[in-house]
Design an enzyme around this catalytic site. Sequence first.
Site, PDB file in Angstrom:
ATOM      1  N   SER A  25       0.869  -1.162   0.000  1.00 47.08           N
ATOM      2  CA  SER A  25       0.000   0.000   0.000  1.00 47.08           C
ATOM      3  C   SER A  25       0.914   1.223   0.000  1.00 47.08           C
ATOM      4  O   SER A  25       1.984   1.201  -0.597  1.00 47.08           O
ATOM      5  CB  SER A  25      -0.932  -0.036   1.212  1.00 47.08           C
ATOM      6  OG  SER A  25      -1.800   1.070   1.232  1.00 47.08           O
TER       7      SER A  25
ATOM      8  N   TYR B 132      -4.758   7.645  -6.800  1.00 41.06           N
ATOM      9  CA  TYR B 132      -3.713   6.855  -6.156  1.00 41.06           C
ATOM     10  C   TYR B 132      -4.124   6.489  -4.728  1.00 41.06           C
ATOM     11  O   TYR B 132      -3.958   5.348  -4.290  1.00 41.06           O
ATOM     12  CB  TYR B 132      -2.405   7.642  -6.151  1.00 41.06           C
ATOM     13  CG  TYR B 132      -1.230   6.888  -5.574  1.00 41.06           C
ATOM     14  CD1 TYR B 132      -0.760   5.723  -6.181  1.00 41.06           C
ATOM     15  CD2 TYR B 132      -0.566   7.351  -4.445  1.00 41.06           C
ATOM     16  CE1 TYR B 132       0.327   5.029  -5.661  1.00 41.06           C
ATOM     17  CE2 TYR B 132       0.521   6.669  -3.918  1.00 41.06           C
ATOM     18  CZ  TYR B 132       0.965   5.508  -4.535  1.00 41.06           C
ATOM     19  OH  TYR B 132       2.043   4.832  -4.023  1.00 41.06           O
TER      20      TYR B 132
ATOM     21  N   LYS C 261      -4.492   2.742  -3.191  1.00 42.25           N
ATOM     22  CA  LYS C 261      -3.654   2.296  -2.074  1.00 42.25           C
ATOM     23  C   LYS C 261      -4.493   1.925  -0.857  1.00 42.25           C
ATOM     24  O   LYS C 261      -4.129   1.028  -0.097  1.00 42.25           O
ATOM     25  CB  LYS C 261      -2.629   3.360  -1.735  1.00 42.25           C
ATOM     26  CG  LYS C 261      -1.574   3.586  -2.820  1.00 42.25           C
ATOM     27  CD  LYS C 261      -0.614   2.400  -2.948  1.00 42.25           C
ATOM     28  CE  LYS C 261      -0.850   1.526  -4.134  1.00 42.25           C
ATOM     29  NZ  LYS C 261       0.135   0.416  -4.232  1.00 42.25           N
TER      30      LYS C 261
END
Length: 313
Positions: free
Chosen positions: A149, A176, A180
Amino acid sequence: MTKAFGFASTTDEVLEGVDLAGKRALVTGVSAGLGVETARALAAHGATVVGTARDLAKARAATAAIAGIELVELDLASLASARQAADALIAKGDRFDLVIANAGVMACPQGKTADGFETQFGTNHLGHFLFVNRIAPLMNPGARLVVLSSSGHHYSNVDLDDPNFERTAYDPFIAYGRAKTANALFAVEFDRRHRDRGIRAASVHPGGIHTELGRHMTPEIVKDLVAAIEASQAEGAPAFAWKTIPQGAATSVWAAVVAPADAVGGRFCEDCHVAEVIHGDGLGRGGVRPYALDPDNARALWAKSEEMVGERF
């Protein structure tokens, strides 16, 4: 555990004295950066390593010094490729003790995968979701899954109502962040589903590292990002510092090999320790947001992911 590790620990320091002979590991994304270092470190301590990459020629060059590594073609931006790679491994039948979902993309311009998913969510999460779940029968009791992550999960929770930004204005860092967070939640639910078999899963933040992952980030973007991190951290905290690649890969191998399974199972790790759950706003430098570990959020993401890839696990 007799040794204390932290921000500056390297893969070799974390694995000092560890014998992985007889263990088999799979690492995605071994054509550059953290994936290559993770594979190198595991192989150096006796593990047999299978590495995946979209570009096999690039991966061969990057891993030429890693004895015995086996390479498998895998493009995580294609569900067909993920199925083909998984099916090949299943047909071969070799089992795994470690699976490290390392590959990914970061803050890229808006785009779509081969299957029409937003690039970052589709590549970082859905590709791994499909591939790892398909090879899960090959994981031995006592095996571990480590999913990379990022502290970038602070940018955003997942949006299961609009995962492809069809109704939301696209922002590369929000995308993003969603991806994650999804990586962390995947580890939470995978751990819940498989721990009765003795298989545990954790997610990790490797730290800030200069690798090909940041290819879409200009110097100005990087400067602004560091400034935002420092502005949101506690008064008196040390200045932001980049990690080397061996330092960045250290938390992956720590969570995969060294840390007690019950300590890291279903948790988010950073700097070779389990991260503190933090609340509030801002990027911050460390810690994990509650939404990235929430079991209900994880179950909802799993169901949505099954719907998106067209398979149930």
